[in-house]
Design an enzyme around this catalytic site. Structure first.
Site, PDB file in Angstrom:
ATOM      1  N   HIS A  31       0.841  -1.199   0.000  1.00  0.00           N
ATOM      2  CA  HIS A  31       0.000   0.000   0.000  1.00  0.00           C
ATOM      3  C   HIS A  31       0.884   1.260   0.000  1.00  0.00           C
ATOM      4  CE1 HIS A  31      -3.180   2.566   2.304  1.00  0.00           C
ATOM      5  NE2 HIS A  31      -3.059   2.923   1.051  1.00  0.00           N
ATOM      6  N   ASP A  54      -4.668   3.271  -5.191  1.00  0.00           N
ATOM      7  CA  ASP A  54      -4.736   3.643  -3.776  1.00  0.00           C
ATOM      8  C   ASP A  54      -6.081   4.299  -3.458  1.00  0.00           C
ATOM      9  OD1 ASP A  54      -4.263   4.376  -1.169  1.00  0.00           O
ATOM     10  OD2 ASP A  54      -2.238   5.098  -1.557  1.00  0.00           O
ATOM     11  N   TYR A  90       9.834  13.568 -12.633  1.00  0.00           N
ATOM     12  CA  TYR A  90      11.131  12.895 -12.519  1.00  0.00           C
ATOM     13  C   TYR A  90      11.500  12.654 -11.057  1.00  0.00           C
ATOM     14  CZ  TYR A  90      12.548  12.946 -17.406  1.00  0.00           C
ATOM     15  OH  TYR A  90      12.650  12.671 -18.748  1.00  0.00           O
TER      16      TYR A  90
END
Lengths: 165, 165, 165, 165, 165, 165, 165, 165, 165, 165
Positions: free
Chosen positions: A22, A66, A135
């Protein structure tokens, strides 16, 4: 190969998805993304020759997004002033709508997750960050999948949710 | 990715093909081939999600078939009595006809190779061995590519020829 | 060896160039460059016995220069006051002019890259930094190629661009 | 790089040559030799982009040929009936004549070695074996150097002699 | 062993010296120097049973001192107040005078290096730093050679120069 | 954890099952089986604390039994004269009956496999070999799962079949 | 398996518990805990298919809780406002009461530990920290055990005490 | 085993002691010391089943204490207020008095070391630091020896001196 | 370095000698012996720059010769007809006479070993085998020490005896 | 250290004993046994400084002897004609009598094992083989424990039995 697992999911990818927990994040990178250098501290999985959509679809059959954050999907936003179109985002929206259980009852139970409204469509699950923020986030991802996707702005980052048994 | 290299050829596959020499053999295996156990002494390269034809085509753009043996391509023959059709072999024939320089002048120069007749079509380049002979040969291959090809009798073994500079 | 790949490009170099992505940097170092210590966190590829120009030429046949920055090529500038001549830079200019698609239509399509003027000659693509800035940049390169080049001020750093399929 | 060592001799090659002892064998292989598979139990050193003669010359400046056997140099003989010319063998003869101390007093002292006639020319030091015997011998060599030599029948095997201090 | 290479230079030391570049530093440590802990990030080469002078002499036959800095040789200075004599430093001076091409024309050409005076004797090439500064510098050396030298203040650090081909 | 995958299947077990091919064998061993020594050339996966039945059930949801051999399941037979009962075999029969698609249409399609009768019950799929033959077969298995099963004669070996996509 | 050791304790877990010392911490994580990423600097032990209570019970038979800190057991506290019940904590209390020698004289001697009151019940040994503090502490644990526990708020961290011989 | 070396000194311990240099530190830890976690950056040597005194005695026969610092032996001091007795320290004093050459002329020559008084008894060589300072120092030791010593406050750290040949 | 251990014995050599047991063999090889290839299955220890006698002397201070075989020392015999002198064998005889306890009471106790005559001089302990038998024996030695010894017929093999505590 | 585990059993030994299965063999070797060479294919565990009896006793508290063979304990028999006494064997008999459940009801339940008489004393469990047979058996053991035992004929090999849960 295994019964019920999309063949595009290699043994190593399957293991990697399975050992994520998770909150761990996964990048599905396009063909020009510097996957090996950005993923220096991550598990880099080569999926040369494939595009992002077929991997996104396969992964979302195995990995829930999630349920405890607002935007478990992150795209690299278009650089301001760039007139480029991003039709591949529509594909991503369709895949998420088809695979996320909160958007498609047929895909499974909506639990767990906080009570309340819940997402009403895939855009409720998708956030965008600037190229450089993307990034930076990618550098701490658990895994980076290197595809050969040729569409522009096609990189997508997923945050894994809770798997109910 | 590199200019002029098919994206399906991963960095590892590219390195492997490059370090093979004259006479080394390569197996492009279908999705049910026991690639990891047969390839225990070889380099095993995962190409999950792909079929054999697209890999065969990409590889033959980089690797010449052995010009010094009669049958540089080997298929696993149909078990005697099995009525199965093998339409994928026709695809292989087409790819070889298109890529082998001896069969397609446009693909490049025909040299090197022994003087004489030369192949007049792809069947002149393709041999078949029984299932168990195929397994034995595969165990000493330099590399085994594990695809997800679902066609039957789709395994194919290539013997690399001489690259002229 | 592979069809169409310059033989000077070793299997490991080929793999390394292939796994680099947009924005990754590569140093082609001369024979006295401290390649192993500067490249401690990079992939170091030995090309002993070769000069820089033949490697630069071979690499630019496979790797596009970054179309999204002004100066994708970086040289180590002459130390102020040093009267040394740098004739090897002219060789580099010729190679770049011959290989960069924006400077040589025959080398391929000019896309991608931002609209506008584009480079009008190789000098538009070449920047210079001081010796110590060069070292600092080199330490975060993806790879360092160690040649035996004996010319002075011969180190060159390339930033990889986008490969169009 | 080191003072007095030919730059073509890489650090790894230098170490390998140095750790070889009396009687160990070394293969300098052409660009199509299956160096990685034949050298599976050996040290394989990539010298891509180079030809055999420049390596032979550099190595013979560091490594003496075995003074205790008749033919410390072994070539792969032409297959019977093959009309091919092997001009590269003449280059090898010249290099050996220039570097072997028994053939060239200027190259150093003739010792050690059994008393008696000694070689009167390079052909006295060069043996030939058939292609398959060459492969078998190569499999037990200490090292295999993979060059990009394009000449035919260019593979050469050296047996190291005694180094006098 | 190799022709022309001092036997005290092991294969690993030879490789290490060869892969060092301009500006890399090397420590030749005495028998009580904490070579393994100080050299934790370096290549540690065991030369047990040997003294420093014979290694210094052998190494300077292969490695030029840095022609671009004032003091390419560094000694650990005597702790203030310590009346100890350091006769081994005289040995070092003799070796350097004999091996450095700028001090001994017979040892080779004086190039390269900045124009001007040049060193007039070995002391012009030797600097000293305090014990703790020496330790700090040694931690970033490319290699540490562990000898069994029993003389006091015998540690010496060398900075490699440019090798002309 | 992944959606639809039994939690008892660890990431490594999942990867291992996935990379097995047609004909590869897997041993699910009881708590006293010498898994590490018999599995010296195999992948050994620790499942301490679990029994064989729950693993057998989970694995058969992912892995089809070999449709091309008579007895894809192998038990270690009771030593002649041993009066021990083997009630765990009944559990295995039930699991196989529930999971094999040829015995339970609801479990999926019956293809592939040779035409003809097909198994009429789990006993048609289960063979038995003597203790020493079992050990010999186990030594060439692809993987050995070490459980803590306490029942006697509980070791079971599975041969993987063809996965249809 | 060993005499007197619960079978659920794998060889690797046994070794890990044994090499832990006074003050080292261990996380027994539930099935959705990101064990591999949080445990990147720790030893990660897979116990897929098991719940936390059976592991907690087995471990406390081998490992004493730290007698020198107030709260050697740490739970992840419920997020403020979350109405979820945590019945698994009662199981933990029962196990600790049964296994800690200070709470159950039958479990062994109460020594060592500071004089004074000592714990009067398991709650005296259990502390709670917020989710993010738990993650931070877990990153410096010696080991992380990945279970498949499905209960919520089930992660538990143990601090090892002194073992008296 | 070797002539003249105490058998308790394992091959690995012997190598480790030998490669330590002047100023390197070594921890001999008791059975509850967290040797593996504190020694994460050190060499950890298991000596399970042994006490500290027999190892201290054996090591001091091979390793001199640092002659250049005041207190080359460091103990973990008793926590203020703790009434515990530390009889094992008396054993350490006896061993040091018996083995240190400066305290026992029969043990060897007193050299080297600074002129002046020198230690008059073992207490002059033993320092104490608080528990947390001990842990910090131990983290940068060269090696940690894990014993099963059951005495309290038994951890001891040694700083190696100069070995005279 | 350690007290009482000859400095020529490196940490790795010390460890290797210590872990050898009764009957294990060790080769001290001259500078032209093919130590790395013959010792492919052994531990190879580089002692470049040293001769055999100083190593033989140092090793016999630590390692007893096998008391249970007639000839625990083996030399490579002179090839029949070779007029070469082997003065180094006299050095070996002297060293053995000085170090073997059965030949020099001052070197230690004569036990263990079978009752009876015992050796009356070093020649009673030294056997010779032909060159090829020596090579075969050397291939199964536990370790091979590579020296730079330049004397001829200088290779020597030792068989370790029982160490009495 | 762990509760209830003898401290002499190191973490690695504990892991090794635990992963052994029914029928695997373990050698407890004396100080002169060539443990590293005989155990080349086994796990070698150093227990330097310890004798065999204390390890035998500790191990038999964790590992049952094989109940399915006549002689699960094997000694190296005295060489015929050797008058040596072997008092350590009496110690072994006592330990086995105290630890084997079949000989000491207090040590635990006698199950499992074949019906019938069962052993009436430790000699019923101990076999002897000649020195060379012992060596051959030891080479296929799962693990070899290297002690410093100084008694003669002290090597002992154990075959692990079935652990009942």
């Amino acid at each position: 190969m295994l019964l019920g697992i999309p063949p595009i999911v290699s043994p190593l990818l399957l293991k990697t998805l399975s050992e994520m927990g998770h909150g761990d994040r996964l990048v599905i990178a396009d063909g020009n993304f510097p996957a090996e250098s950005v993923g220096r501290d991550a598990i880099v999985i080569r999926c040369d020759g494939h595009g992002v959509p077929e991997l996104l679809d396969a992964i979302l059959r195995l990995v829930p997004l999630d349920q405890y954050v607002d935007k478990p999907v992150t795209l690299m936003d278009v650089v301001p002033g760039d007139p480029v179109a991003t039709p591949i985002w529509d594909e991503y929206r369709d895949i998420i709508a088809r695979r996320d259980p909160r958007l498609n009852a047929a895909a499974g139970d909506r639990r767990p997750g906080p009570a309340g409204e819940g997402p009403s469509g895939p855009d409720d699950l998708i956030g965008k960050v600037s190229r450089f923020d993307f990034y930076d986030l990618a550098k701490s991802a658990y895994a980076v999948i290197a595809t050969s996707e040729s569409a522009q702005y096609a990189n997508v980052m997923l945050q894994k949710g809770v798997v109910l048994q």
